[in-house]
Design an enzyme around this catalytic site. Structure first.
Site, PDB file in Angstrom:
ATOM      1  N   THR A 103     -11.082  16.149 -40.874  1.00 20.01           N
ATOM      2  CA  THR A 103     -11.257  17.492 -40.453  1.00 20.01           C
ATOM      3  C   THR A 103     -10.156  18.084 -39.855  1.00 20.01           C
ATOM      4  O   THR A 103     -10.337  19.406 -39.275  1.00 20.01           O
ATOM      5  CB  THR A 103     -12.205  17.277 -39.131  1.00 20.01           C
ATOM      6  N   GLU A 104      -8.863  17.670 -40.153  1.00 23.52           N
ATOM      7  CA  GLU A 104      -7.580  17.968 -39.620  1.00 23.52           C
ATOM      8  C   GLU A 104      -7.450  19.648 -39.837  1.00 23.52           C
ATOM      9  O   GLU A 104      -7.050  20.489 -39.071  1.00 23.52           O
ATOM     10  CB  GLU A 104      -6.537  17.345 -40.013  1.00 23.52           C
TER      11      GLU A 104
END
Length: 244
Positions: free
Chosen positions: A121-122
């Protein structure tokens, strides 16, 4: 108060991420506690193998945005798992996000429940999966990583197995792990350590070559304006300003 639970059964040390109210997010404190527990396990001749697991419904939600570990500390923890002279086995019955995926990739064997989901999800909060790439890039399908790194999409345990993030997905994780742990208990400790060294050589080459650059990249991105916007948006449960 430690954030890591410990127990032992027939030479297998179980270390549990134990901050379920924070979804086992990788805070500076949790990373330090896990590193200390791994150090103890590595020195203890009574430990044949380590199982890394969790309490609660999430294995790890990734970095704790309120108390993130220093990039160097996370890189050090991942390297410690890879270098530990005991096999490290991940037992996952919950969801895994971002930095938590680095823990899985650092482990020698990883088994997850089919109900688990995974996501890098960065990029959705304005950063990149930099430090966790140290164990991930040598061990995981590059085409799949390109998709999931760039999009932040969720994927399931069967897909995680297909791309090499997991060893196996199962309806009953403990049923799958039983013969694995039996095999480790039946193996000579010195032989296990040397065999692990053979298997991890290429991963450690990546650490030697890229750790400094990737920790610097992580620090730069986390201090950036997009990251501030992305983290604020996440905490406020809204879309960041760049969503179109």
């Amino acid at each position: 108060m430690t954030l890591i639970g410990r127990s032992r059964t027939r030479g297998v040390e179980t270390l549990s991420l134990d901050a379920p109210e924070r979804r086992n997010a990788l805070s500076a404190a949790l990373v330090a506690d896990l590193a200390a527990a791994l150090t103890d396990a590595g020195k203890d001749t009574g430990v044949r193998a380590v199982v890394l697991t969790h309490t609660g419904s999430t294995f790890s939600a990734g970095a704790d945005l309120n108390d993130p570990p220093a990039p160097e500390a996370l890189a050090g923890l991942l390297r410690q798992i890879v270098e530990l002279p005991r096999p490290v086995v991940a037992r996952v019955t919950g969801h895994v996000r971002a930095g938590g995926l680095g823990l899985l990739a650092a482990c020698d064997i990883a088994v997850a429940a089919r109900a688990a989901t995974f996501a890098f999800t960065e990029v959705r909060i304005g950063v990149a999966p930099a430090v966790i790439s140290l164990p991930l890039l040598p061990r995981t399908d590059p085409r799949a990583l390109a998709r999931y790194y760039l999009t932040g999409e969720r994927f399931d345990a069967d897909e995680a197995t297909r791309i090499g993030l997991l060893t196996a997905a199962a309806d009953d994780v403990d049923e799958v792990l039983a013969p694995v742990l039996d095999g480790l208990r039946r193996s000579a400790p010195e032989a296990l350590a040397e065999t692990k060294r053979l298997l991890t050589a290429r991963v450690l080459e990546t650490f030697d070559r890229d750790a400094d650059a990737l920790t610097a990249l992580s620090a730069r991105l986390f201090a950036s304006a997009p990251a501030r916007e992305g983290m604020t948006a996440f905490l406020e449960r809204r879309d960041p300003e760049w969503v179109v």
